[in-house]
Design a protein around this motif. Structure first.
Motif, short mmCIF file in Angstrom:
data_model
loop_
_atom_site.label_atom_id
_atom_site.label_comp_id
_atom_site.label_asym_id
_atom_site.label_seq_id
_atom_site.Cartn_x
_atom_site.Cartn_y
_atom_site.Cartn_z
N ARG A 51 1.67 11.24 -15.82
CA ARG A 51 2.14 12.57 -15.46
C ARG A 51 1.06 13.31 -14.69
N ALA A 52 1.48 14.06 -13.67
CA ALA A 52 0.53 14.85 -12.89
C ALA A 52 1.21 16.13 -12.44
N ASP A 53 0.40 17.14 -12.17
CA ASP A 53 0.91 18.43 -11.69
C ASP A 53 0.91 18.50 -10.17
N ILE A 54 -0.09 17.87 -9.55
CA ILE A 54 -0.23 17.87 -8.10
C ILE A 54 -0.28 16.42 -7.63
N ILE A 55 0.56 16.08 -6.67
CA ILE A 55 0.67 14.70 -6.18
C ILE A 55 0.42 14.67 -4.67
N PHE A 94 0.82 -1.21 0.00
CA PHE A 94 0.00 0.00 0.00
C PHE A 94 0.86 1.26 0.00
N LEU A 95 1.99 1.18 -0.69
CA LEU A 95 2.88 2.33 -0.88
C LEU A 95 3.18 2.45 -2.38
N PRO A 96 2.25 3.01 -3.15
CA PRO A 96 2.45 3.13 -4.60
C PRO A 96 3.64 4.02 -4.93
N MET A 97 4.31 3.68 -6.01
CA MET A 97 5.50 4.40 -6.44
C MET A 97 5.25 5.08 -7.79
N PRO A 98 6.12 6.02 -8.20
CA PRO A 98 5.91 6.74 -9.46
C PRO A 98 5.88 5.82 -10.67
N ASP A 99 5.05 6.18 -11.62
CA ASP A 99 4.94 5.46 -12.89
C ASP A 99 5.35 6.43 -13.98
N SER A 100 6.39 6.09 -14.71
CA SER A 100 6.90 6.99 -15.75
C SER A 100 5.87 7.26 -16.84
N GLY A 101 4.87 6.39 -16.93
CA GLY A 101 3.84 6.57 -17.94
C GLY A 101 2.71 7.48 -17.51
N TRP A 137 9.97 9.70 -5.34
CA TRP A 137 8.85 10.62 -5.57
C TRP A 137 9.35 12.05 -5.78
N VAL A 138 10.35 12.45 -5.00
CA VAL A 138 10.91 13.79 -5.16
C VAL A 138 11.55 13.93 -6.54
N HIS A 139 12.28 12.92 -6.96
CA HIS A 139 12.89 12.93 -8.28
C HIS A 139 11.82 13.05 -9.36
N TYR A 140 10.75 12.30 -9.22
CA TYR A 140 9.64 12.34 -10.18
C TYR A 140 9.03 13.74 -10.24
N ALA A 141 8.79 14.34 -9.06
CA ALA A 141 8.18 15.67 -9.02
C ALA A 141 9.08 16.72 -9.65
N LEU A 142 10.36 16.66 -9.35
CA LEU A 142 11.30 17.62 -9.93
C LEU A 142 11.38 17.47 -11.45
N GLU A 143 11.39 16.24 -11.89
CA GLU A 143 11.50 15.96 -13.32
C GLU A 143 10.28 16.45 -14.08
N ASN A 144 9.11 16.36 -13.44
CA ASN A 144 7.86 16.75 -14.09
C ASN A 144 7.36 18.14 -13.68
N ALA A 187 13.56 18.09 -1.79
CA ALA A 187 12.13 18.22 -1.51
C ALA A 187 11.69 19.67 -1.34
N GLU A 188 12.61 20.51 -0.85
CA GLU A 188 12.24 21.92 -0.65
C GLU A 188 11.89 22.61 -1.96
N LYS A 189 12.25 22.00 -3.08
CA LYS A 189 11.97 22.59 -4.39
C LYS A 189 10.70 22.02 -5.04
N CYS A 190 10.05 21.09 -4.35
CA CYS A 190 8.88 20.47 -4.99
C CYS A 190 7.78 20.06 -4.03
N ALA A 191 7.90 20.34 -2.74
CA ALA A 191 6.92 19.81 -1.79
C ALA A 191 6.40 20.85 -0.80
N ILE A 192 5.12 20.73 -0.49
CA ILE A 192 4.46 21.46 0.59
C ILE A 192 4.07 20.42 1.64
#
Length: 395
Positions: free
Chosen positions: A164-168, A155-162, A189-196, A225-230
């Motif tokens: 894309r989302a703006d808000i996670i 119950f810990l889903p991970m990023p899917d390269s296929g 997840w942080v890497h995914y958010a920064l990349e997208n 994370a400080e560059k992509c997370a609240i």
């Protein structure tokens, strides 16, 4: 005049109303039976002495002309924001006071934060999940995609390269499953958010329950994370403030989208639409974060975690799969013999007088699972698990 048609797309809050009706019907048919509620998401222990003493002192101040307080800063008094910064510093996270915003709870902020984002933004939400994430975005008319939490991924889903989302949305420890992301998983997840160029809304309302020191309790313990997370947190479960109401949201200055710092937007939103948390409550919250307060609330947290251990030990002895409990106040169990969530609800109520929460109420992937909590009192928890162990469980 037109109404917001998105509200008509919301499901009725049927989950707890159905539970209440089933429990009432059972009580009417079995007036001599003691029903034990194990699905409660509210705390049961009182506020600790450090908190009530701080509140009493603050009340006295409000009754004295020399110490009376009127309107305070909408983003919170400096004494509490500084205390929160020091609390984070103990985790190895450096925050500035003006990156911290005090509110009346994480639930409010998780909904209100959407004011600073365009409705065109796509949203990615875990399933099963805390319903507020879904409902507030439906109200706003946003497009929602879901990431599957299941038994296979704990119950810990991970990023899917296929996808894309703006808000996670991420919740760790998770409500309802009690699952906790490790550092490597959050780094992904942080890497995914920064990349997208996405923004992670990280709900850590249950961070105080994480006993494993190797697990992160703030997303800001993760590089970048400080560059992509609240981040959203609360004193509700931390210190029993469910009826006192106080939380806080952290928006780093480094988080910039569309050439604009989101901290600036959130400050503008709060100073326009929010008048701040009462002085008395903020003094109480400050007391939580003192050495004395933290020691006292630890006793309460240990009490709840011991309750979850009693539940977990019973399920283990019966061979029932579950997750959560060790680092969270929730136990997420797999319904025996492929029973549906509601079938298992009825089974527990009718055979043992125990009330839990059907997993189906938390999303499609919650079907076939069930939530129990450690927020009851010790006597009821022991009695409930004693009954649970004696019933003829369909395995």
């Amino acid at each position: 005049m037109n109404i917001n048609q998105n509200y008509l797309k919301l499901q009725d809050s049927y989950l707890f109303s159905v539970i209440a009706k089933k429990v009432n019907d059972y009580r009417e048919a079995n007036p001599d039976k003691n029903v034990i509620r194990m699905g409660i998401g509210d705390v049961t222990l009182p506020l600790v002495p450090a908190v009530t003493e701080a509140m009493q002192k603050a009340v006295s101040e409000m009754g004295n002309a020399e110490t009376f307080r009127g309107y305070g800063d909408e983003q919170g008094y400096g004494f509490l924001r500084q205390a929160i910064c020091e609390y984070y510093a103990a985790k190895g996270v450096s925050l500035q006071q003006d990156e911290v915003f005090v509110s009346d709870g994480a639930k409010s902020d998780l909904g209100n934060i959407l004011d600073i984002f365009a409705t065109e933004n796509s949203v990615l939400i875990p399933d099963p999940v805390y319903p507020v994430y879904v409902d507030t975005n439906i109200m706003a008319g946003r497009s929602i995609s879901y990431m599957d939490g299941n038994e296979q991924n704990g119950f810990l889903p991970m990023p899917d390269s296929g996808t894309r989302a703006d808000i996670i949305y991420l919740c760790s420890p998770n409500n309802p499953t009690g699952a906790v992301y490790n550092r490597k998983q959050l780094q992904a997840w942080v890497h995914y958010a920064l990349e997208n160029e996405a923004v992670i809304l990280f709900d850590c309302a249950y961070e105080i329950f994480v006993a494993d020191k190797a697990l992160p309790t703030s997303i800001y313990q993760i590089d970048g994370a400080e560059k992509c997370a609240i981040e959203f947190c609360s004193f509700s479960k931390t210190a029993g403030f469910t009826g006192t109401r106080c939380g806080y949201t952290t928006v780093p200055h480094a988080l910039v989208r569309g050439g604009t710092a989101l901290n600036k937007l959130w400050l503008r939103r709060q100073t326009t639409k929010f008048n701040g948390v009462p002085y008395v409550v903020q003094r109480a919250a400050q007391a939580v974060l003192t050495d004395e307060g933290l020691q006292q609330i630890k006793t309460s947290i240990d009490y709840y975690l011991q309750n979850t251990k009693i539940i977990a030990d019973t399920l283990t002895s019966l061979g029932i799969w579950f997750c959560g409990g060790v680092n969270a106040p929730y136990i997420w169990l797999k319904c025996p013999k492929n029973m549906s969530s509601w079938e298992f609800f009825d089974f527990l109520l009718e055979t043992a007088g125990i009330v839990g929460t059907p997993g189906a109420g938390f999303g499609r992937n919650g079907e076939g699972f069930f939530r129990l909590t450690g927020f009851g009192n010790r006597g009821n928890t022991e009695e409930a698990m004693g009954r649970f162990a004696k019933i003829n469980m369909p395995l």
